[in-house]
Enzyme design. Structure first.
Site, PDB file in Angstrom:
ATOM      1  N   ASP A 207      -1.772  11.058  -1.808  1.00  0.00           N
ATOM      2  CA  ASP A 207      -2.148  10.023  -2.768  1.00  0.00           C
ATOM      3  C   ASP A 207      -2.471  10.620  -4.123  1.00  0.00           C
ATOM      4  OD1 ASP A 207      -2.745   8.870   0.032  1.00  0.00           O
ATOM      5  OD2 ASP A 207      -2.578   7.162  -1.324  1.00  0.00           O
TER       6      ASP A 207
ATOM      7  N   ASN B 208      -5.158  12.825   0.802  1.00  0.00           N
ATOM      8  CA  ASN B 208      -4.323  11.914   1.581  1.00  0.00           C
ATOM      9  C   ASN B 208      -5.233  11.139   2.536  1.00  0.00           C
ATOM     10  OD1 ASN B 208      -1.651  10.912   2.295  1.00  0.00           O
ATOM     11  ND2 ASN B 208      -1.884  11.985   4.224  1.00  0.00           N
ATOM     12  N   LYS B 209      -4.633  10.275   3.315  1.00  0.00           N
ATOM     13  CA  LYS B 209      -5.383   9.384   4.216  1.00  0.00           C
ATOM     14  C   LYS B 209      -6.420  10.153   5.038  1.00  0.00           C
ATOM     15  CE  LYS B 209      -5.072   5.802   4.443  1.00  0.00           C
ATOM     16  NZ  LYS B 209      -5.985   4.917   3.661  1.00  0.00           N
TER      17      LYS B 209
ATOM     18  N   ARG C 133       0.877  -1.189   0.000  1.00  0.00           N
ATOM     19  CA  ARG C 133       0.000   0.000   0.000  1.00  0.00           C
ATOM     20  C   ARG C 133       0.903   1.225   0.000  1.00  0.00           C
ATOM     21  NH1 ARG C 133       2.452   1.900   3.694  1.00  0.00           N
ATOM     22  NH2 ARG C 133       0.899   3.555   3.767  1.00  0.00           N
ATOM     23  N   GLY C 134       0.305   2.415  -0.026  1.00  0.00           N
ATOM     24  CA  GLY C 134       1.085   3.638  -0.178  1.00  0.00           C
ATOM     25  C   GLY C 134       1.159   3.966  -1.661  1.00  0.00           C
ATOM     26  N   ALA C 135       0.864   5.230  -2.005  1.00  0.00           N
ATOM     27  CA  ALA C 135       0.679   5.581  -3.418  1.00  0.00           C
ATOM     28  C   ALA C 135       1.868   5.221  -4.312  1.00  0.00           C
ATOM     29  CB  ALA C 135       0.328   7.068  -3.514  1.00  0.00           C
TER      30      ALA C 135
HETATM   31  O1  MRU Z   1      -4.426   3.324   2.195  1.00  0.00           O
HETATM   32  P1  MRU Z   1      -2.940   3.479   2.101  1.00  0.00           P
HETATM   33  O2  MRU Z   1      -2.186   2.863   3.241  1.00  0.00           O
HETATM   34  O3  MRU Z   1      -2.405   3.055   0.749  1.00  0.00           O
HETATM   35  O4  MRU Z   1      -2.742   5.052   2.208  1.00  0.00           O
HETATM   36  C1  MRU Z   1      -1.464   5.616   2.191  1.00  0.00           C
HETATM   37  C2  MRU Z   1      -1.454   7.064   2.428  1.00  0.00           C
HETATM   38  O5  MRU Z   1      -2.469   7.697   2.545  1.00  0.00           O
HETATM   39  C3  MRU Z   1      -0.122   7.735   2.417  1.00  0.00           C
HETATM   40  O6  MRU Z   1      -0.114   8.823   3.289  1.00  0.00           O
HETATM   41  C4  MRU Z   1       0.139   8.226   1.008  1.00  0.00           C
HETATM   42  O7  MRU Z   1       0.020   7.179   0.088  1.00  0.00           O
HETATM   43  C5  MRU Z   1       1.447   8.850   0.879  1.00  0.00           C
HETATM   44  S1  MRU Z   1       2.633   7.626   0.573  1.00  0.00           S
HETATM   45  C6  MRU Z   1       4.160   8.140   0.364  1.00  0.00           C
END
Ligand code: MRU
Length: 365
Positions: free
Chosen positions: A241, A251-252, A53-55
Site C-alpha cells: 500500500d 501492506n495488509k 479497495r486495493g491501493a
Molecule cells: O484494505 P485493502 O483491501 O484496501 O488492502 C489491500 C492490500 O493491503 C493489498 O495487499 C495492497 O493494496 C496491494 S494491492 C495491489
C-alpha cells in the site's frame, strides 16, 4: 481478467462518459454486482465503505472522483476541496493522494469549462498506465518464478490479502506474475491467507484465482508459519500500500509476521508494486500512517447463510473491546526484492534508485 470467461476491468467509464462503473467487492465471492459512481459523494462512499479497495484501484477511483466533482462544479474551490476530501478517505495507500493530485495538477491551469473532460482523460490515463505497469510486473515476476521452478511438483506460492486484479485496474501486482506463469504453463499452487478481518484473501483472491483456473487453497491467517516449516512454501509474494524510500513496505496487517516466518525458514519474500505505490517523501516505514478501521469488522464476519442470503454474525462477547489495525510495516531487511514495472530490485534506497532516476522520484510529492 476473466469473469465467467469474459474479459473485465475493475473500473471503467460508462459509454456516455457520465458515470464510472466498478465491481462491488463487498458482494464477492457470492454475487458479481457492479455499482455506478455519478458524483464525488458516490466516490467517497465507494472508497470509505470498500466497495472498491486495493491501493492502485482506490487511486484510479479517486482520479475519476476528481472528474465527477468537476462535472458538478468546475471551480477552483471545488477542485481543491474534492482532492482534500478524497485524500482523507483512507490514509495508508499512497496511490489515493497520488492519483487525485495528478488529475488536479492536469486540470488546474485550464479554464473551468474544460476541466471535466480533461480530468476524465487523465483519470482514464491513470487506469491505462496501471494496466501497463501491472502487465510489466507480470513479466518480471514470472521470470523470477521460473528461476524457482521445481521439477516433479507445483511451485508453492503464499500470498496475503488481495493484490490481484480486483485491487488494481487489471492483472494485479502480486497475483500478476502468478497469472502470467500459469498462462505459460508453469505448474503452481497458491496458499491464500484468509486475511481477517475483512477476508480479502478468502473472498477475493480465492475468487479471482478460481476464475482464472489457478490451483489454490485458502488457509487461516496463522497457518503460513507452519507450512513454511514443513517445506510447503517456495516463495511468498505480496502487494503493498506504500513503500518508503528505503524499501520498507506497508501492506495488509499480518504481512510482517509472514515475512518474519519466511526469513526464519530462508524462504524468498518478494513484494510487487507499481511506481505509484512508492512514497519518496518518507525515509522509512516508521513514518507511514496506519489506518485503523471500525472495531465492528473484528467483532463480526459476513458470509452466505444456508438460505442463500448474506448475513453478518457476531463473534466476540458483547462487552469486549476490539482494535482493528489495517496495515503493518515490514522492514526492508526482511524483503528479498521488489518486483516493479521496471524490473526486480533490492528493497533499499539504492535498489529503488537503480530503477527510478532522481527526476522520477517526485511523483508522490
Ligand atoms: O484494505 P485493502 O483491501 O484496501 O488492502 C489491500 C492490500 O493491503 C493489498 O495487499 C495492497 O493494496 C496491494 S494491492 C495491489
Amino acid at each position: 481478467m476473466q469473469v465467467q470467461g469474459k474479459a473485465h476491468r475493475s473500473i471503467w467509464l460508462s459509454d456516455d462518459r457520465q458515470c464510472v462503473r466498478v465491481i462491488d467487492q463487498r458482494r464477492l465471492p457470492h454475487e458479481f454486482v457492479t455499482a455506478e459512481l455519478r458524483t464525488l459523494e458516490d466516490t467517497l462512499a465507494a472508497i470509505n465503505e470498500m466497495t472498491v479497495r486495493g491501493a492502485p484501484l482506490i487511486g484510479a477511483t479517486a482520479g475519476f472522483g476528481v472528474a465527477l466533482a468537476l462535472h458538478a462544479d468546475p471551480s477552483d474551490g471545488a477542485l481543491e476541496s474534492c482532492v482534500a476530501q478524497l485524500i482523507q478517505c483512507r490514509p495508508t495507500a499512497v496511490n489515493l493522494g497520488w492519483a487525485a493530485r495528478r488529475v488536479a495538477a492536469r486540470v488546474r491551469p485550464l479554464a473551468p469549462a474544460q476541466r471535466f473532460e480533461a480530468a476524465l482523460r487523465e483519470a482514464q490515463a491513470i487506469c491505462d498506465d496501471d494496466v501497463q505497469s501491472c502487465m510489466a510486473i507480470a513479466r518480471h515476476g514470472a521470470q523470477l518464478l521460473a528461476t524457482l521452478e521445481v521439477s516433479g511438483r507445483p511451485l508453492q506460492i503464499l500470498t496475503h490479502c488481495n493484490a490481484g486484479w480486483l485491487a488494481t485496474v487489471d492483472w494485479g501486482t502480486a497475483l500478476a506474475p502468478i497469472y502470467r506463469a500459469h498462462e505459460q504453463g508453469v505448474a503452481l499452487h497458491v496458499w491464500v491467507d484468509e486475511t481477517r478481518p475483512r477476508n480479502q484473501g478468502a473472498a477475493l483472491t480465492a475468487w479471482e484465482l478460481g476464475q482464472q483456473g489457478v490451483p489454490h487453497t485458502v488457509i487461516t491467517d496463522n497457518a503460513g508459519g507452519h507450512l513454511m516449516r514443513q517445506g510447503k512454501v517456495d516463495i511468498c509474494l505480496v502487494g503493498a500500500d506504500r513503500v518508503a524510500a528505503n524499501g520498507d513496505v506497508c501492506n495488509k496487517i499480518g504481512t510482517y509476521l509472514k515475512a518474519l516466518a519466511a526469513c526464519d525458514n530462508a524462504i524468498p519474500f518478494y513484494v510487487a508494486l507499481p511506481y505509484s505505490t512508492i512514497d519518496w517523501t518518507i525515509a522509512s516505514g516508521e513514518q507511514i500512517p496506519i489506518e485503523e478501521r471500525h472495531a465492528d469488522e473484528v467483532h463480526s464476519v459476513v458470509g452466505r447463510d444456508a438460505s442463500g442470503g448474506c448475513t453478518r454474525v457476531r463473534l466476540t462477547p458483547a462487552d469486549s473491546q476490539a482494535a482493528n489495525f489495517s496495515f503493518d510495516v515490514t522492514p526492508a531487511r526482511l524483503i528479498s526484492g521488489l518486483i516493479t514495472e521496471r524490473g526486480v530490485s533490492a528493497a533499499s534506497r539504492d535498489g529503488l534508485a537503480s530503477l527510478y532516476g532522481p527526476g522520477e522520484q517526485v511523483v508522490n510529492q
